[in-house]
Design an enzyme around this catalytic site. Sequence first.
Site, PDB file in Angstrom:
ATOM      1  N   CYS A   1      -6.169   1.469   6.014  1.00  0.00           N
ATOM      2  CA  CYS A   1      -6.388   0.287   6.529  1.00  0.00           C
ATOM      3  C   CYS A   1      -6.064   0.113   7.213  1.00  0.00           C
ATOM      4  O   CYS A   1      -5.040   0.696   7.912  1.00  0.00           O
ATOM      5  CB  CYS A   1      -6.262  -0.884   6.004  1.00  0.00           C
ATOM      6  SG  CYS A   1      -4.671  -1.221   5.565  1.00  0.00           S
TER       7      CYS A   1
ATOM      8  N   HIS B   1       0.844  -1.465  -0.305  1.00  0.00           N
ATOM      9  CA  HIS B   1      -0.302   0.055  -0.134  1.00  0.00           C
ATOM     10  C   HIS B   1       0.734   1.369   0.250  1.00  0.00           C
ATOM     11  O   HIS B   1       2.333   1.229   0.447  1.00  0.00           O
ATOM     12  CB  HIS B   1      -0.808   0.028   1.333  1.00  0.00           C
ATOM     13  CG  HIS B   1      -2.090  -0.892   1.143  1.00  0.00           C
ATOM     14  ND1 HIS B   1      -2.860  -0.938   2.034  1.00  0.00           N
ATOM     15  CD2 HIS B   1      -1.998  -2.329   0.371  1.00  0.00           C
ATOM     16  CE1 HIS B   1      -3.764  -2.593   2.237  1.00  0.00           C
ATOM     17  NE2 HIS B   1      -3.462  -2.897   0.759  1.00  0.00           N
TER      18      HIS B   1
ATOM     19  N   GLU C   1       0.800   3.458   2.003  1.00  0.00           N
ATOM     20  CA  GLU C   1       1.596   4.210   3.407  1.00  0.00           C
ATOM     21  C   GLU C   1       2.898   3.350   3.091  1.00  0.00           C
ATOM     22  O   GLU C   1       4.053   3.936   4.176  1.00  0.00           O
ATOM     23  CB  GLU C   1       0.331   3.750   4.432  1.00  0.00           C
ATOM     24  CG  GLU C   1      -0.731   5.062   4.449  1.00  0.00           C
ATOM     25  CD  GLU C   1      -1.941   4.526   3.852  1.00  0.00           C
ATOM     26  OE1 GLU C   1      -3.005   4.433   4.113  1.00  0.00           O
ATOM     27  OE2 GLU C   1      -1.626   3.033   2.628  1.00  0.00           O
TER      28      GLU C   1
ATOM     29  N   CYS D   1      -2.087  -0.903   7.749  1.00  0.00           N
ATOM     30  CA  CYS D   1      -1.267   0.272   7.254  1.00  0.00           C
ATOM     31  C   CYS D   1      -1.200   1.354   9.049  1.00  0.00           C
ATOM     32  O   CYS D   1      -0.338   2.351   8.638  1.00  0.00           O
ATOM     33  CB  CYS D   1      -1.731   1.797   6.437  1.00  0.00           C
ATOM     34  SG  CYS D   1      -1.410   0.410   4.755  1.00  0.00           S
TER      35      CYS D   1
END
Length: 146
Positions: free
Chosen positions: A69, A44, A46, A78
């Site tokens: 998330c 992801h 991040e 994350c």
Amino acid sequence: MKIALDLSKKQSGRTADNPSVGCIIVKKNKIIASGVTSDGGRPHAETNALQIAGSEARGSTVYVTLEPCSHYGQTEPCVNALIQAGIKNCVIAIIDPDKRVNWRGAALLQEAGIDTLIGVCKIEAYEVNSDFFKRHNIHKFDELIY
């Protein structure tokens, strides 16, 4: 946030079922790292940005185009990575409609003492990932609750 949204737009359509998220990490008014959701949806945004920032992320402000998330799936949430990195502030464009996240990521950040601002460029963030929102039965921005 505009820079994070530009990253998100450039990656749109390449993240499988995941939304295309952009993330910028700022410290002392300087961008120290940026990330976007990888091809296929993982890692992801991040995670990618935090990997670049390393220990410099401590005390920073993170701008992210979708709520981080907060559920375990193929990767750790994350939101956990952001908290562990010691960020000071998190600016979120729009809340994630996924029932596994939906306000939970933001709440966890706040519970960890991270100042959290929600709604910066939210219309633009909706437009970038409108297909993702439609998969969660949100067919127009007005259906989101703030």
